[in-house]
Motif scaffolding. Structure first.
Motif, PDB file in Angstrom:
ATOM      1  N   ILE A   1       0.859  -1.198   0.000  1.00 32.83           N
ATOM      2  CA  ILE A   1       0.000   0.000   0.000  1.00 32.83           C
ATOM      3  C   ILE A   1       0.891   1.243   0.000  1.00 32.83           C
ATOM      4  O   ILE A   1       1.867   1.324   0.765  1.00 32.83           O
ATOM      5  CB  ILE A   1      -0.921   0.048   1.238  1.00 32.83           C
ATOM      6  N   GLU A   2       0.523   2.188  -0.847  1.00 32.13           N
ATOM      7  CA  GLU A   2       1.225   3.474  -0.847  1.00 32.13           C
ATOM      8  C   GLU A   2       0.185   4.595  -0.915  1.00 32.13           C
ATOM      9  O   GLU A   2      -0.750   4.540  -1.709  1.00 32.13           O
ATOM     10  CB  GLU A   2       2.172   3.570  -2.040  1.00 32.13           C
ATOM     11  N   THR A   3       0.337   5.604  -0.046  1.00 31.28           N
ATOM     12  CA  THR A   3      -0.572   6.753  -0.078  1.00 31.28           C
ATOM     13  C   THR A   3       0.189   8.014  -0.463  1.00 31.28           C
ATOM     14  O   THR A   3       1.375   8.162  -0.140  1.00 31.28           O
ATOM     15  CB  THR A   3      -1.250   6.980   1.298  1.00 31.28           C
ATOM     16  N   LYS A   4      -0.507   8.903  -1.143  1.00 34.12           N
ATOM     17  CA  LYS A   4       0.089  10.188  -1.523  1.00 34.12           C
ATOM     18  C   LYS A   4      -0.827  11.311  -1.046  1.00 34.12           C
ATOM     19  O   LYS A   4      -1.984  11.411  -1.471  1.00 34.12           O
ATOM     20  CB  LYS A   4       0.281  10.251  -3.041  1.00 34.12           C
ATOM     21  N   ASP A   5      -0.299  12.111  -0.105  1.00 36.85           N
ATOM     22  CA  ASP A   5      -1.029  13.263   0.457  1.00 36.85           C
ATOM     23  C   ASP A   5      -2.447  12.870   0.888  1.00 36.85           C
ATOM     24  O   ASP A   5      -3.415  13.598   0.657  1.00 36.85           O
ATOM     25  CB  ASP A   5      -1.089  14.408  -0.563  1.00 36.85           C
ATOM     26  N   LEU A   6      -2.548  11.726   1.544  1.00 34.89           N
ATOM     27  CA  LEU A   6      -3.855  11.204   1.961  1.00 34.89           C
ATOM     28  C   LEU A   6      -4.346  11.943   3.205  1.00 34.89           C
ATOM     29  O   LEU A   6      -3.657  11.998   4.227  1.00 34.89           O
ATOM     30  CB  LEU A   6      -3.743   9.704   2.263  1.00 34.89           C
ATOM     31  N   VAL A   7      -5.558  12.507   3.116  1.00 33.94           N
ATOM     32  CA  VAL A   7      -6.177  13.182   4.269  1.00 33.94           C
ATOM     33  C   VAL A   7      -7.417  12.386   4.672  1.00 33.94           C
ATOM     34  O   VAL A   7      -8.336  12.204   3.878  1.00 33.94           O
ATOM     35  CB  VAL A   7      -6.559  14.637   3.934  1.00 33.94           C
ATOM     36  N   LEU A   8      -7.421  11.908   5.920  1.00 36.50           N
ATOM     37  CA  LEU A   8      -8.549  11.119   6.419  1.00 36.50           C
ATOM     38  C   LEU A   8      -9.645  12.026   6.952  1.00 36.50           C
ATOM     39  O   LEU A   8      -9.373  13.132   7.419  1.00 36.50           O
ATOM     40  CB  LEU A   8      -8.097  10.203   7.569  1.00 36.50           C
TER      41      LEU A   8
ATOM     42  N   GLN B   1     -13.909   3.522   2.796  1.00 40.56           N
ATOM     43  CA  GLN B   1     -14.252   4.907   3.121  1.00 40.56           C
ATOM     44  C   GLN B   1     -13.444   5.836   2.211  1.00 40.56           C
ATOM     45  O   GLN B   1     -12.216   5.729   2.140  1.00 40.56           O
ATOM     46  CB  GLN B   1     -13.905   5.162   4.600  1.00 40.56           C
ATOM     47  N   PRO B   2     -14.094   6.765   1.477  1.00 41.11           N
ATOM     48  CA  PRO B   2     -13.341   7.685   0.620  1.00 41.11           C
ATOM     49  C   PRO B   2     -12.557   8.697   1.456  1.00 41.11           C
ATOM     50  O   PRO B   2     -13.036   9.121   2.513  1.00 41.11           O
ATOM     51  CB  PRO B   2     -14.419   8.381  -0.214  1.00 41.11           C
ATOM     52  N   PRO B   3     -11.373   9.110   1.012  1.00 39.78           N
ATOM     53  CA  PRO B   3     -10.614  10.115   1.754  1.00 39.78           C
ATOM     54  C   PRO B   3     -11.152  11.517   1.493  1.00 39.78           C
ATOM     55  O   PRO B   3     -11.908  11.734   0.544  1.00 39.78           O
ATOM     56  CB  PRO B   3      -9.200   9.957   1.187  1.00 39.78           C
ATOM     57  N   ILE B   4     -10.755  12.466   2.318  1.00 41.48           N
ATOM     58  CA  ILE B   4     -11.057  13.878   2.059  1.00 41.48           C
ATOM     59  C   ILE B   4     -10.310  14.312   0.796  1.00 41.48           C
ATOM     60  O   ILE B   4     -10.842  14.981  -0.080  1.00 41.48           O
ATOM     61  CB  ILE B   4     -10.626  14.755   3.265  1.00 41.48           C
ATOM     62  N   SER B   5      -9.037  13.892   0.711  1.00 39.58           N
ATOM     63  CA  SER B   5      -8.224  14.169  -0.475  1.00 39.58           C
ATOM     64  C   SER B   5      -7.041  13.214  -0.495  1.00 39.58           C
ATOM     65  O   SER B   5      -6.793  12.491   0.475  1.00 39.58           O
ATOM     66  CB  SER B   5      -7.736  15.623  -0.472  1.00 39.58           C
ATOM     67  N   GLY B   6      -6.313  13.220  -1.615  1.00 40.85           N
ATOM     68  CA  GLY B   6      -5.167  12.327  -1.749  1.00 40.85           C
ATOM     69  C   GLY B   6      -5.547  10.985  -2.343  1.00 40.85           C
ATOM     70  O   GLY B   6      -6.721  10.731  -2.667  1.00 40.85           O
ATOM     71  N   THR B   7      -4.559  10.097  -2.488  1.00 41.99           N
ATOM     72  CA  THR B   7      -4.793   8.811  -3.138  1.00 41.99           C
ATOM     73  C   THR B   7      -4.219   7.654  -2.329  1.00 41.99           C
ATOM     74  O   THR B   7      -3.292   7.828  -1.537  1.00 41.99           O
ATOM     75  CB  THR B   7      -4.142   8.778  -4.535  1.00 41.99           C
ATOM     76  N   VAL B   8      -4.795   6.474  -2.574  1.00 45.43           N
ATOM     77  CA  VAL B   8      -4.305   5.216  -2.004  1.00 45.43           C
ATOM     78  C   VAL B   8      -4.102   4.241  -3.163  1.00 45.43           C
ATOM     79  O   VAL B   8      -5.005   4.051  -3.976  1.00 45.43           O
ATOM     80  CB  VAL B   8      -5.323   4.597  -1.016  1.00 45.43           C
ATOM     81  N   GLU B   9      -2.938   3.636  -3.201  1.00 40.72           N
ATOM     82  CA  GLU B   9      -2.674   2.662  -4.262  1.00 40.72           C
ATOM     83  C   GLU B   9      -2.308   1.322  -3.641  1.00 40.72           C
ATOM     84  O   GLU B   9      -1.385   1.232  -2.817  1.00 40.72           O
ATOM     85  CB  GLU B   9      -1.533   3.141  -5.166  1.00 40.72           C
ATOM     86  N   LEU B  10      -3.071   0.275  -4.009  1.00 38.45           N
ATOM     87  CA  LEU B  10      -2.806  -1.076  -3.511  1.00 38.45           C
ATOM     88  C   LEU B  10      -2.157  -1.902  -4.609  1.00 38.45           C
ATOM     89  O   LEU B  10      -2.465  -1.723  -5.795  1.00 38.45           O
ATOM     90  CB  LEU B  10      -4.111  -1.763  -3.078  1.00 38.45           C
ATOM     91  N   ASP B  11      -1.261  -2.807  -4.205  1.00 35.92           N
ATOM     92  CA  ASP B  11      -0.677  -3.746  -5.161  1.00 35.92           C
ATOM     93  C   ASP B  11      -1.805  -4.524  -5.853  1.00 35.92           C
ATOM     94  O   ASP B  11      -2.785  -4.919  -5.189  1.00 35.92           O
ATOM     95  CB  ASP B  11       0.238  -4.721  -4.407  1.00 35.92           C
ATOM     96  N   PRO B  12      -1.730  -4.754  -7.167  1.00 37.88           N
ATOM     97  CA  PRO B  12      -2.827  -5.432  -7.878  1.00 37.88           C
ATOM     98  C   PRO B  12      -3.098  -6.856  -7.394  1.00 37.88           C
ATOM     99  O   PRO B  12      -4.176  -7.402  -7.631  1.00 37.88           O
ATOM    100  CB  PRO B  12      -2.358  -5.424  -9.342  1.00 37.88           C
ATOM    101  N   TYR B  13      -2.136  -7.457  -6.706  1.00 35.94           N
ATOM    102  CA  TYR B  13      -2.318  -8.849  -6.264  1.00 35.94           C
ATOM    103  C   TYR B  13      -2.683  -8.957  -4.778  1.00 35.94           C
ATOM    104  O   TYR B  13      -2.607 -10.035  -4.192  1.00 35.94           O
ATOM    105  CB  TYR B  13      -1.054  -9.667  -6.540  1.00 35.94           C
ATOM    106  N   VAL B  14      -3.084  -7.833  -4.188  1.00 36.59           N
ATOM    107  CA  VAL B  14      -3.476  -7.858  -2.765  1.00 36.59           C
ATOM    108  C   VAL B  14      -4.766  -8.667  -2.588  1.00 36.59           C
ATOM    109  O   VAL B  14      -5.748  -8.468  -3.295  1.00 36.59           O
ATOM    110  CB  VAL B  14      -3.685  -6.426  -2.222  1.00 36.59           C
ATOM    111  N   GLU B  15      -4.726  -9.588  -1.630  1.00 40.99           N
ATOM    112  CA  GLU B  15      -5.917 -10.350  -1.206  1.00 40.99           C
ATOM    113  C   GLU B  15      -6.094 -10.057   0.287  1.00 40.99           C
ATOM    114  O   GLU B  15      -5.302 -10.514   1.106  1.00 40.99           O
ATOM    115  CB  GLU B  15      -5.723 -11.853  -1.445  1.00 40.99           C
ATOM    116  N   THR B  16      -7.131  -9.299   0.620  1.00 42.31           N
ATOM    117  CA  THR B  16      -7.269  -8.781   1.988  1.00 42.31           C
ATOM    118  C   THR B  16      -8.206  -9.621   2.837  1.00 42.31           C
ATOM    119  O   THR B  16      -9.295 -10.005   2.411  1.00 42.31           O
ATOM    120  CB  THR B  16      -7.809  -7.334   1.953  1.00 42.31           C
ATOM    121  N   GLY B  17      -7.802  -9.867   4.065  1.00 43.51           N
ATOM    122  CA  GLY B  17      -8.678 -10.426   5.099  1.00 43.51           C
ATOM    123  C   GLY B  17      -8.893  -9.350   6.146  1.00 43.51           C
ATOM    124  O   GLY B  17      -7.925  -8.892   6.772  1.00 43.51           O
TER     125      GLY B  17
END
Length: 517
Positions: A326-333, A374-390
């Motif tokens: 996971i990588e975030t860029k200028d993510l505002v919660l 949940q959508p952020p106020i601003s900024g981006t979140v990028e997940l690896d394409p092969y992420v399988e989340t529990g």
């Protein structure tokens, strides 16, 4: 002086025995810890003593003029009131007296000298009572308790209808402590508190002059505040003097003594049975054999307690992700307003990260935003394409379907035996498996949800307060499973002793928040 007496109480649900001939007494000023594995009946016992549930047999008696305050796992609030309004309800009787006094002042404008004298006397009495009760410093007391338990960060003018389940529980707990009842009854009060607030509550309970009964699976917290322990196991309630460590030592000693007595008796039984078998047919020794048989028949057989099924948790790894999970860029919660400054986070493959911070600052929001829930106020979140989340959510409504149905809905291809086997591995008995989720304890429900996670193939494990209702054995099993998991872990927990030696990094939201901590 005994302020609560429970005599020979027996209770069950269907064929399931919860309490058997249980007796309990609470003395003035005692700080009692009620302990036992998930599903042993702790919450049922509390419901019986508070009158929410009638026992099948036995008697519950309180001393006269007692005041009690009960925080259970299912307390609710009505929307339309602010947090401050709800907290002021703790002093409703004082506000009533104030209104009564103001009404008297109004009457003074038109009354006889005799009536005036009586009104002045009545006003003086009420004034003295209010001053003695600290009525004129109530707001500062409300502020002190609110800040101690983290309501200050939420804002006392917030409508309670806007709060999360955890925040509502904190409001109810704060109100309960402000009421200062003669007996405080708390069921898992630390579940939605962070470390700072747990410390405040610990200090409060250590100095609490009145009696309380506490159910908690947070052992360090429990250990630091109780001086008597009642243990429920196999429907039997046993009293131990001292804190949790003292109880553990005495329980283990009793268990060893019982095992030794059992082994000794079994040898004696085997010896008697052997003698009887060899001598009952011989005329010369038949009377001796009969004597041994009588001794055997009269013997009170020692029985060992049935071994509880201990959970074994293990998460199924999916194919590996790339280096950056996971990588975030200028993510505002945030929701309506920002909770954090812009965050540039990097979660790498194999990292195990604990997220800590004051409640209300967005730990659960961070998890949901990273997962795209949940959508952020601003900024981006990028997940690896092969992420399988529990993902294990903190709050989850229990339905009227069974644990068996819950797993089958998610995995319809599994056989009955496979589903039962998976649930049994998580420490659930046949009785639990066939019971509706809404009648199971919080810990049993958590085990069902963990079972679903274990059946997924995952490479990113996200856990939001997973230990809230789990007993000691389940916590240890979960800790081992998280430590052994080969994938990446994001974990929110208010128990440092659970995560401190299994995580590689800690993210502290206090350092990123825009709110005043």
């Amino acid at each position: 002086m005994s302020i609560l007496n429970v005599e020979n109480v027996t209770h069950g649900f269907g064929a399931r025995r919860i309490l058997e001939d249980a007796s309990f007494r609470l003395l003035k000023g005692e700080h009692v810890g009620l302990v036992g594995a998930n599903g042993e009946g702790k919450s049922t016992f509390l419901n019986i003593i508070t009158g929410k549930l009638m026992p099948d047999e036995g008697k519950v008696s309180w001393c006269n003029h007692i005041t009690t305050g009960y925080l259970d796992q299912s307390s609710t609030l009505t929307k339309g009131k602010t947090i401050r309004d709800v907290l002021r309800e703790a002093f409703a009787h004082m506000y009533q007296m104030e209104q009564e006094m103001l009404g008297m002042y109004e009457k003074m404008s038109d009354c006889t000298d005799e009536e005036m004298a009586q009104l002045m006397e009545d006003v003086g009495e009420i004034q003295d009572m209010l001053e003695h009760s600290g009525f004129y410093v109530l707001d500062s007391r409300i502020e002190e308790y609110s800040n101690g338990l983290g309501l200050g960060e939420i804002g006392l003018d917030r409508d309670v209808g806007e709060l999360s389940g955890g925040q509502r529980t904190k409001v109810l707990l704060t109100k309960l402590l402000l009421e200062n009842p003669m007996i405080l009854i708390l069921d898992e009060p630390t579940n939605f508190l962070d470390e700072n607030h747990i410390t405040w509550l610990k200090n409060f309970l250590q100095n609490y002059e009145n009696a309380f009964i506490l159910v908690s699976h947070d052992i360090p917290f429990l250990n630091s505040v109780v001086n008597v322990v009642y243990h429920i196991e196999d429907a039997i309630l046993t009293r131990y003097k001292g804190n949790y460590d003292d109880f553990t030592a005495m329980y283990e000693l009793k268990k060893r003594q019982l095992e030794q007595a059992y082994e000794k008796q079994q040898k004696e039984i085997a010896h008697l049975e052997d003698f009887i078998a060899r001598n009952k047919a011989r005329v010369a020794t038949t009377n001796m054999a009969k004597s041994r048989q009588k001794k055997l028949d009269k013997m009170e057989i020692i029985e060992l307690g049935r071994e509880k099924p201990k959970p074994i948790f293990a998460f199924t790894p999916a194919r590996s992700t790339g280096r950056v999970v996971i990588e975030t860029k200028d993510l505002v919660l945030g929701y309506d307003e920002p909770l954090t400054a812009p965050l540039n986070l990097l979660l790498e493959k194999g990292q195990k990260v604990a997220i800590k911070g004051v409640n209300g600052l967005g730990k659960s929001t961070l998890l949901k935003t990273l997962l795209g829930i949940q959508p952020p106020i601003s900024g981006t979140v990028e997940l690896d394409p092969y992420v399988e989340t529990g993902y294990f959510e903190q709050e989850h409504a229990a339905g009227s379907h069974t644990a068996l149905d819950e797993i089958w809905r998610e995995y319809p291809g599994m056989t009955n035996a496979q589903v039962r086997g998976a649930l049994a591995k998580c420490g659930l008995t046949t009785e639990h498996i066939e019971s509706q989720l809404k009648v199971l304890s919080g810990g049993e429900n958590a085990k069902v949800r963990l079972c679903k996670l274990m059946l997924q193939s995952i490479n990113l494990l996200v856990l939001d307060e997973p230990t809230n209702h789990l007993d000691t054995d389940a916590k240890e099993a979960l800790k081992s499973a998280v430590a052994d998991f080969k994938g990446t872990v994001l974990l929110v927990s208010h128990e440092p002793e659970f995560y401190s030696d299994i995580v590689s990094d800690v993210w502290n939201l206090d350092e990123w928040t825009t709110k005043i901590v």
